[in-house]
Design a protein around this motif. Sequence first.
Motif, mmCIF file in Angstrom:
data_model
loop_
_atom_site.group_PDB
_atom_site.id
_atom_site.type_symbol
_atom_site.label_atom_id
_atom_site.label_comp_id
_atom_site.label_asym_id
_atom_site.label_seq_id
_atom_site.Cartn_x
_atom_site.Cartn_y
_atom_site.Cartn_z
ATOM 1 N N ARG A 42 0.701 -1.414 0.087
ATOM 2 C CA ARG A 42 -0.019 0.105 0.040
ATOM 3 C C ARG A 42 0.867 1.207 0.085
ATOM 4 O O ARG A 42 0.676 2.185 -0.863
ATOM 5 C CB ARG A 42 -0.947 0.304 1.147
ATOM 6 C CG ARG A 42 -2.249 -0.777 1.016
ATOM 7 C CD ARG A 42 -3.078 -0.591 2.169
ATOM 8 N NE ARG A 42 -4.010 -1.706 2.251
ATOM 9 C CZ ARG A 42 -4.500 -2.403 3.068
ATOM 10 N NH1 ARG A 42 -4.358 -2.116 4.229
ATOM 11 N NH2 ARG A 42 -5.605 -3.158 2.802
ATOM 12 N N ALA A 77 -5.006 5.886 -4.417
ATOM 13 C CA ALA A 77 -6.453 5.705 -5.279
ATOM 14 C C ALA A 77 -7.074 6.800 -5.171
ATOM 15 O O ALA A 77 -7.330 7.733 -4.308
ATOM 16 C CB ALA A 77 -7.082 4.754 -4.546
ATOM 17 N N HIS A 111 -5.492 8.066 -15.043
ATOM 18 C CA HIS A 111 -5.349 6.405 -15.140
ATOM 19 C C HIS A 111 -4.049 6.336 -16.090
ATOM 20 O O HIS A 111 -3.032 5.535 -15.864
ATOM 21 C CB HIS A 111 -6.647 6.022 -15.859
ATOM 22 C CG HIS A 111 -6.460 4.408 -16.424
ATOM 23 N ND1 HIS A 111 -6.449 3.461 -15.516
ATOM 24 C CD2 HIS A 111 -6.133 4.003 -17.748
ATOM 25 C CE1 HIS A 111 -5.891 2.351 -16.184
ATOM 26 N NE2 HIS A 111 -5.943 2.709 -17.503
ATOM 27 N N PRO A 157 -4.408 4.334 -9.361
ATOM 28 C CA PRO A 157 -5.674 3.491 -9.502
ATOM 29 C C PRO A 157 -6.819 4.511 -9.196
ATOM 30 O O PRO A 157 -7.110 5.248 -8.479
ATOM 31 C CB PRO A 157 -5.376 2.611 -8.182
ATOM 32 C CG PRO A 157 -4.342 3.378 -7.513
ATOM 33 C CD PRO A 157 -3.501 4.241 -8.353
ATOM 34 N N TYR A 203 -10.970 5.291 -9.855
ATOM 35 C CA TYR A 203 -12.298 4.985 -9.644
ATOM 36 C C TYR A 203 -13.316 6.049 -10.384
ATOM 37 O O TYR A 203 -13.551 6.990 -9.608
ATOM 38 C CB TYR A 203 -13.065 4.641 -8.434
ATOM 39 C CG TYR A 203 -12.316 3.382 -7.630
ATOM 40 C CD1 TYR A 203 -12.904 2.022 -7.895
ATOM 41 C CD2 TYR A 203 -10.980 3.455 -6.984
ATOM 42 C CE1 TYR A 203 -12.309 1.048 -7.565
ATOM 43 C CE2 TYR A 203 -10.531 2.219 -6.725
ATOM 44 C CZ TYR A 203 -10.947 1.101 -6.703
ATOM 45 O OH TYR A 203 -10.359 0.012 -6.183
ATOM 46 N N VAL A 238 -13.264 1.511 -2.090
ATOM 47 C CA VAL A 238 -11.844 2.036 -2.330
ATOM 48 C C VAL A 238 -10.930 1.620 -1.213
ATOM 49 O O VAL A 238 -9.549 1.147 -1.329
ATOM 50 C CB VAL A 238 -12.022 3.702 -2.570
ATOM 51 C CG1 VAL A 238 -10.400 4.128 -2.880
ATOM 52 C CG2 VAL A 238 -12.647 4.008 -3.860
ATOM 53 N N ASP A 243 -9.941 -1.948 -1.562
ATOM 54 C CA ASP A 243 -9.191 -2.234 -2.327
ATOM 55 C C ASP A 243 -7.760 -1.728 -2.070
ATOM 56 O O ASP A 243 -6.775 -2.150 -2.517
ATOM 57 C CB ASP A 243 -9.830 -1.761 -3.742
ATOM 58 C CG ASP A 243 -10.749 -2.481 -4.233
ATOM 59 O OD1 ASP A 243 -11.446 -3.424 -3.608
ATOM 60 O OD2 ASP A 243 -11.494 -2.223 -5.266
ATOM 61 N N HIS A 244 -7.708 -0.526 -1.397
ATOM 62 C CA HIS A 244 -6.370 0.313 -1.530
ATOM 63 C C HIS A 244 -5.978 0.703 -0.204
ATOM 64 O O HIS A 244 -4.904 1.383 0.010
ATOM 65 C CB HIS A 244 -6.559 1.404 -2.499
ATOM 66 C CG HIS A 244 -6.677 1.043 -3.899
ATOM 67 N ND1 HIS A 244 -5.619 0.504 -4.942
ATOM 68 C CD2 HIS A 244 -7.826 0.888 -4.725
ATOM 69 C CE1 HIS A 244 -5.975 0.281 -5.748
ATOM 70 N NE2 HIS A 244 -7.363 0.343 -6.073
#
Length: 103
Positions: free
Chosen positions: A6, A12, A31, A36, A38, A75, A78-79
């Motif tokens: 991480r 993110a 991106h 990363p 979203y 988020v 995931d991160h």
Amino acid sequence: MTEASRRAAPPAAPVTGGSSGIGRAIALRLHQAGFPVYATARRLDRITDLAAAGLGTLELDVTDESSARAAVDRVVRDHGSVGFLVNNAGFGLAGTIEETAQH
């Protein structure tokens, strides 16, 4: 994801209003820069092409607290955290201030 990975990973970035205009352009640029991302929209069918391009996508209505919480939780899951937020969502409201309802 481990704590070490991480720390090494870029932060993110959720981008609200990712279905068109500036939000879409920002999501794509971030991106391309290796973040990363979203991209978010009220309707996922508006951002399926972004998912196909490798961006994360989330359904998000910024006027709905439970929708916002679910997006943040995803988020974080995931991160580990939200690195930064591009808050670009908006809507149009026409009328004089005296005649427009407050929400």
